[in-house]
Design a protein around this motif. Structure first.
Motif, PDB file in Angstrom:
ATOM      1  N   SER A 278     -13.822  -4.853   1.682  1.00  0.00           N
ATOM      2  CA  SER A 278     -14.098  -3.658   2.613  1.00  0.00           C
ATOM      3  C   SER A 278     -14.681  -2.660   1.830  1.00  0.00           C
ATOM      4  CB  SER A 278     -12.791  -3.357   3.654  1.00  0.00           C
ATOM      5  OG  SER A 278     -12.640  -2.091   3.586  1.00  0.00           O
ATOM      6  N   MET A 279     -15.780  -2.024   2.307  1.00  0.00           N
ATOM      7  CA  MET A 279     -16.472  -0.935   1.641  1.00  0.00           C
ATOM      8  C   MET A 279     -16.899   0.169   2.494  1.00  0.00           C
ATOM      9  SD  MET A 279     -19.720  -2.339  -0.460  1.00  0.00           S
ATOM     10  CE  MET A 279     -19.547  -4.020  -0.852  1.00  0.00           C
ATOM     11  N   ARG A 280     -16.849   1.449   2.273  1.00  0.00           N
ATOM     12  CA  ARG A 280     -17.552   2.479   2.669  1.00  0.00           C
ATOM     13  C   ARG A 280     -18.547   3.032   1.726  1.00  0.00           C
ATOM     14  NH1 ARG A 280     -11.788   5.158   3.048  1.00  0.00           N
ATOM     15  NH2 ARG A 280     -10.901   3.761   4.652  1.00  0.00           N
TER      16      ARG A 280
ATOM     17  N   CYS B  44       3.847   0.649   6.628  1.00  0.00           N
ATOM     18  CA  CYS B  44       2.426   0.278   6.466  1.00  0.00           C
ATOM     19  C   CYS B  44       1.573   1.426   5.521  1.00  0.00           C
ATOM     20  CB  CYS B  44       1.474   0.040   7.801  1.00  0.00           C
ATOM     21  SG  CYS B  44       0.976   1.482   8.636  1.00  0.00           S
ATOM     22  N   TYR B  45       0.531   0.964   5.183  1.00  0.00           N
ATOM     23  CA  TYR B  45      -0.305   2.125   4.643  1.00  0.00           C
ATOM     24  C   TYR B  45      -1.708   2.009   5.428  1.00  0.00           C
ATOM     25  CZ  TYR B  45      -3.882  -0.557   1.999  1.00  0.00           C
ATOM     26  OH  TYR B  45      -4.773  -1.337   1.756  1.00  0.00           O
ATOM     27  N   VAL B  46      -2.249   3.128   5.450  1.00  0.00           N
ATOM     28  CA  VAL B  46      -3.520   3.376   6.198  1.00  0.00           C
ATOM     29  C   VAL B  46      -4.296   4.199   5.371  1.00  0.00           C
ATOM     30  CG1 VAL B  46      -4.928   4.203   7.907  1.00  0.00           C
ATOM     31  CG2 VAL B  46      -2.868   2.987   8.512  1.00  0.00           C
ATOM     32  N   ASP B  47      -5.702   3.566   5.000  1.00  0.00           N
ATOM     33  CA  ASP B  47      -6.485   4.375   4.030  1.00  0.00           C
ATOM     34  C   ASP B  47      -7.701   4.641   5.214  1.00  0.00           C
ATOM     35  OD1 ASP B  47      -7.425   5.670   1.476  1.00  0.00           O
ATOM     36  OD2 ASP B  47      -9.261   4.655   2.161  1.00  0.00           O
ATOM     37  N   PHE B  48      -7.997   5.883   5.279  1.00  0.00           N
ATOM     38  CA  PHE B  48      -9.138   6.184   6.479  1.00  0.00           C
ATOM     39  C   PHE B  48     -10.009   7.218   6.069  1.00  0.00           C
ATOM     40  CE2 PHE B  48      -7.834  10.037   9.055  1.00  0.00           C
ATOM     41  CZ  PHE B  48      -6.929  10.491   8.372  1.00  0.00           C
ATOM     42  N   CYS B  49     -11.076   6.978   6.504  1.00  0.00           N
ATOM     43  CA  CYS B  49     -12.291   8.068   6.468  1.00  0.00           C
ATOM     44  C   CYS B  49     -12.722   8.398   7.816  1.00  0.00           C
ATOM     45  CB  CYS B  49     -13.409   7.387   5.484  1.00  0.00           C
ATOM     46  SG  CYS B  49     -14.831   8.333   5.464  1.00  0.00           S
ATOM     47  N   LEU B  50     -12.681   9.501   8.333  1.00  0.00           N
ATOM     48  CA  LEU B  50     -13.080  10.025   9.581  1.00  0.00           C
ATOM     49  C   LEU B  50     -14.394  10.700   9.579  1.00  0.00           C
ATOM     50  CD1 LEU B  50     -10.966  11.757  12.079  1.00  0.00           C
ATOM     51  CD2 LEU B  50     -13.317  12.787  11.640  1.00  0.00           C
ATOM     52  N   VAL B  51     -15.726  10.213  10.553  1.00  0.00           N
ATOM     53  CA  VAL B  51     -16.974  10.800  10.303  1.00  0.00           C
ATOM     54  C   VAL B  51     -17.174  11.244  11.523  1.00  0.00           C
ATOM     55  CG1 VAL B  51     -19.317  10.474   9.937  1.00  0.00           C
ATOM     56  CG2 VAL B  51     -17.579   9.190   8.669  1.00  0.00           C
ATOM     57  N   PRO B  52     -17.483  12.837  11.842  1.00  0.00           N
ATOM     58  CA  PRO B  52     -17.755  13.287  13.079  1.00  0.00           C
ATOM     59  C   PRO B  52     -19.271  13.025  13.361  1.00  0.00           C
ATOM     60  CG  PRO B  52     -17.524  14.996  11.416  1.00  0.00           C
ATOM     61  CD  PRO B  52     -17.071  13.729  10.707  1.00  0.00           C
ATOM     62  N   VAL B  53     -19.671  12.678  14.515  1.00  0.00           N
ATOM     63  CA  VAL B  53     -20.857  12.231  14.870  1.00  0.00           C
ATOM     64  C   VAL B  53     -21.657  13.047  15.870  1.00  0.00           C
ATOM     65  CG1 VAL B  53     -22.638  10.302  15.651  1.00  0.00           C
ATOM     66  CG2 VAL B  53     -20.266   9.857  14.325  1.00  0.00           C
ATOM     67  N   GLY B  54     -23.099  13.412  15.500  1.00  0.00           N
ATOM     68  CA  GLY B  54     -23.534  14.409  16.521  1.00  0.00           C
ATOM     69  C   GLY B  54     -23.380  15.782  16.444  1.00  0.00           C
ATOM     70  N   THR B  55     -22.928  16.236  15.237  1.00  0.00           N
ATOM     71  CA  THR B  55     -22.421  17.733  15.133  1.00  0.00           C
ATOM     72  C   THR B  55     -23.814  18.674  14.813  1.00  0.00           C
ATOM     73  OG1 THR B  55     -21.939  17.470  12.859  1.00  0.00           O
ATOM     74  CG2 THR B  55     -20.306  17.181  14.406  1.00  0.00           C
ATOM     75  N   GLY B  56     -24.746  17.989  14.054  1.00  0.00           N
ATOM     76  CA  GLY B  56     -25.881  19.025  13.619  1.00  0.00           C
ATOM     77  C   GLY B  56     -25.482  19.466  12.328  1.00  0.00           C
TER      78      GLY B  56
ATOM     79  N   HIS C  67      -8.393  11.606  -1.298  1.00  0.00           N
ATOM     80  CA  HIS C  67      -9.181  11.222  -2.416  1.00  0.00           C
ATOM     81  C   HIS C  67     -10.659  11.588  -1.749  1.00  0.00           C
ATOM     82  CE1 HIS C  67     -10.026   7.228  -0.584  1.00  0.00           C
ATOM     83  NE2 HIS C  67      -9.039   7.130  -0.249  1.00  0.00           N
ATOM     84  N   SER C  68     -11.856  11.121  -2.505  1.00  0.00           N
ATOM     85  CA  SER C  68     -13.119  11.721  -2.255  1.00  0.00           C
ATOM     86  C   SER C  68     -13.646  10.838  -1.154  1.00  0.00           C
ATOM     87  CB  SER C  68     -13.902  11.531  -3.473  1.00  0.00           C
ATOM     88  OG  SER C  68     -14.220  10.380  -3.925  1.00  0.00           O
ATOM     89  N   ALA C  69     -13.177   9.617  -0.837  1.00  0.00           N
ATOM     90  CA  ALA C  69     -13.717   8.642   0.059  1.00  0.00           C
ATOM     91  C   ALA C  69     -12.821   8.578   1.241  1.00  0.00           C
ATOM     92  CB  ALA C  69     -14.240   7.228  -0.471  1.00  0.00           C
ATOM     93  N   GLY C  70     -11.748   9.141   1.295  1.00  0.00           N
ATOM     94  CA  GLY C  70     -10.931   9.121   2.405  1.00  0.00           C
ATOM     95  C   GLY C  70      -9.405   9.519   2.214  1.00  0.00           C
ATOM     96  N   THR C  71      -8.470   9.286   3.071  1.00  0.00           N
ATOM     97  CA  THR C  71      -6.901   9.654   2.813  1.00  0.00           C
ATOM     98  C   THR C  71      -6.007   8.606   3.258  1.00  0.00           C
ATOM     99  OG1 THR C  71      -7.467  11.814   3.649  1.00  0.00           O
ATOM    100  CG2 THR C  71      -5.405  11.374   3.779  1.00  0.00           C
ATOM    101  N   THR C  72      -5.033   8.428   2.275  1.00  0.00           N
ATOM    102  CA  THR C  72      -4.136   7.426   2.474  1.00  0.00           C
ATOM    103  C   THR C  72      -2.824   7.750   3.034  1.00  0.00           C
ATOM    104  OG1 THR C  72      -5.149   5.954   0.394  1.00  0.00           O
ATOM    105  CG2 THR C  72      -2.874   5.281   1.408  1.00  0.00           C
ATOM    106  N   VAL C  73      -2.187   7.271   4.064  1.00  0.00           N
ATOM    107  CA  VAL C  73      -1.151   7.567   4.707  1.00  0.00           C
ATOM    108  C   VAL C  73      -0.156   6.592   4.793  1.00  0.00           C
ATOM    109  CG1 VAL C  73      -0.156   8.801   6.778  1.00  0.00           C
ATOM    110  CG2 VAL C  73      -2.685   9.050   6.352  1.00  0.00           C
TER     111      VAL C  73
ATOM    112  N   GLN D 268     -16.079   8.588  14.433  1.00  0.00           N
ATOM    113  CA  GLN D 268     -15.886   7.314  14.112  1.00  0.00           C
ATOM    114  C   GLN D 268     -15.271   7.229  12.671  1.00  0.00           C
ATOM    115  OE1 GLN D 268     -17.754   4.741  15.512  1.00  0.00           O
ATOM    116  NE2 GLN D 268     -17.728   3.277  14.141  1.00  0.00           N
ATOM    117  N   THR D 269     -14.290   6.311  12.759  1.00  0.00           N
ATOM    118  CA  THR D 269     -13.188   6.249  11.673  1.00  0.00           C
ATOM    119  C   THR D 269     -13.301   4.765  11.027  1.00  0.00           C
ATOM    120  OG1 THR D 269     -11.953   7.948  12.243  1.00  0.00           O
ATOM    121  CG2 THR D 269     -10.935   6.485  10.856  1.00  0.00           C
ATOM    122  N   SER D 270     -13.399   4.769   9.737  1.00  0.00           N
ATOM    123  CA  SER D 270     -13.050   3.403   8.910  1.00  0.00           C
ATOM    124  C   SER D 270     -11.814   3.456   8.497  1.00  0.00           C
ATOM    125  CB  SER D 270     -14.247   3.173   7.965  1.00  0.00           C
ATOM    126  OG  SER D 270     -14.040   3.089   6.845  1.00  0.00           O
ATOM    127  N   MET D 271     -10.974   2.459   8.587  1.00  0.00           N
ATOM    128  CA  MET D 271      -9.762   2.132   7.945  1.00  0.00           C
ATOM    129  C   MET D 271      -9.530   0.924   7.421  1.00  0.00           C
ATOM    130  SD  MET D 271      -7.001   3.144  11.011  1.00  0.00           S
ATOM    131  CE  MET D 271      -7.489   3.844  12.545  1.00  0.00           C
TER     132      MET D 271
END
Lengths: 114, 114, 114, 114
Positions: free
Chosen positions: A86-88, B14-26, B51-57, B84-87
């Motif tokens: 899985s990649m970002r 569990c662990y979740v590593d996620f990267c959240l992206v706001p869309v349409g903000t300008g 970390h630079s590409a997401g956060t692990t919880v 939009q989030t990738s996890m």
């Protein structure tokens, strides 16, 4: 590929955060495969940082994607028949920002608000 | 949900590593939204690392997924219409292993091989 | 969780596209685990569509995340000690848009341009 | 790259399922960018299928990664300063299996159990 598209170049800079999972090994631990991939990354000369849920690599699109493809190849060479990653991936044209700068920027906002 | 399945519990850890992206903000920068989410994570009491590409919880499935859902809600409350989030999510039943332990395990293998 | 955040509700609607991988099974095929998860999804009553690289589920944040957590639990119950899932999650507040509508919108643009 | 690793070839076959998100556009809809990418994929000659949460592409590692990089480039050329993509990538050495075959395999198991 049609002529209109064949000349489009891939981005000169990107970051990729990836998590590679060997499938069908009979081994719950993936640490040995992750270590193999870390050695490959060191040899690649590309800037990279491992964290608990993946590894971030920075460089040109082609260089970074090549090394991730080589990571699959190395794990296959070790006898793993299936590899799932899985990649970002992020690219931007407004400025050059390293992985460290991204984290620092967020920390500055948090410090200011405290 | 049918009775056979209604009783199935979600994982206790569990662990979740996620990267959240706001869309349409300008706004090309996402640092302000990421900072909002970091404050939420601190308030949650769940173990987390940016970390630079997401956060692990780390935490129970329900607690972790709830806080990521709240992260979407907070960013929407700030006026962002699409998020939009990738996890990556991992669970295991053979042992309890923290994020730090995962990284340490790989570093041990690398040190041994040098 | 601190009082400021405890009252924040998770989104009323979302889509999740997920790909679950059993780890350490000694079996290269994941079709049997995927089939188990499809049965769970049918029983859940949530709208879902399987494709070759994952399954898309639509519903409230809590319902969708609960069923994905149950998917992990079911695969663990089948004897798999480690389960890794990659997810994309989207929420929006500007409008309700189903999975079918998203694909149709793109196809309309493509048809118009031909 | 050191000589030990320079000769490692990327996989001859892979699938990539990707979801590209333009960031900072001020436009909540991403349909126009997705349509641009679909045109590129058609021109590439690579086998691909769009679904509501992404697009699956099949081909050699280098061909597939090149076209995803070109997708970033095309969206940047359209004025988007930041592009974020989430990808799942799979490779296997035990057999060749198309996207259609993967779905069919699961459907067979489900049909047998009914």
């Amino acid at each position: 590929m049609s002529s209109d598209y064949a000349s489009i170049l891939t981005p000169a800079a990107c970051y990729v955060d990836f998590c590679l999972v060997p499938v069908g090994t009979g081994n719950v631990s993936v640490a040995s495969e992750v270590a193999q991939v870390q050695k490959l990354l060191r040899a690649s000369g590309l800037k990279h940082t491992m964290h608990s849920a993946g590894t971030t690599v920075e460089g040109s699109w082609d260089d970074v994607m090549r090394v991730v493809g080589q990571a699959h190849a190395i794990v296959h060479q070790g006898g793993v028949q299936r590899v799932q990653t899985s990649m970002r991936v992020g690219t931007r044209t407004d400025k050059t920002q390293t992985a460290e700068q991204k984290v620092k920027r967020v920390e500055e906002i948090l410090a200011r608000d405290e």
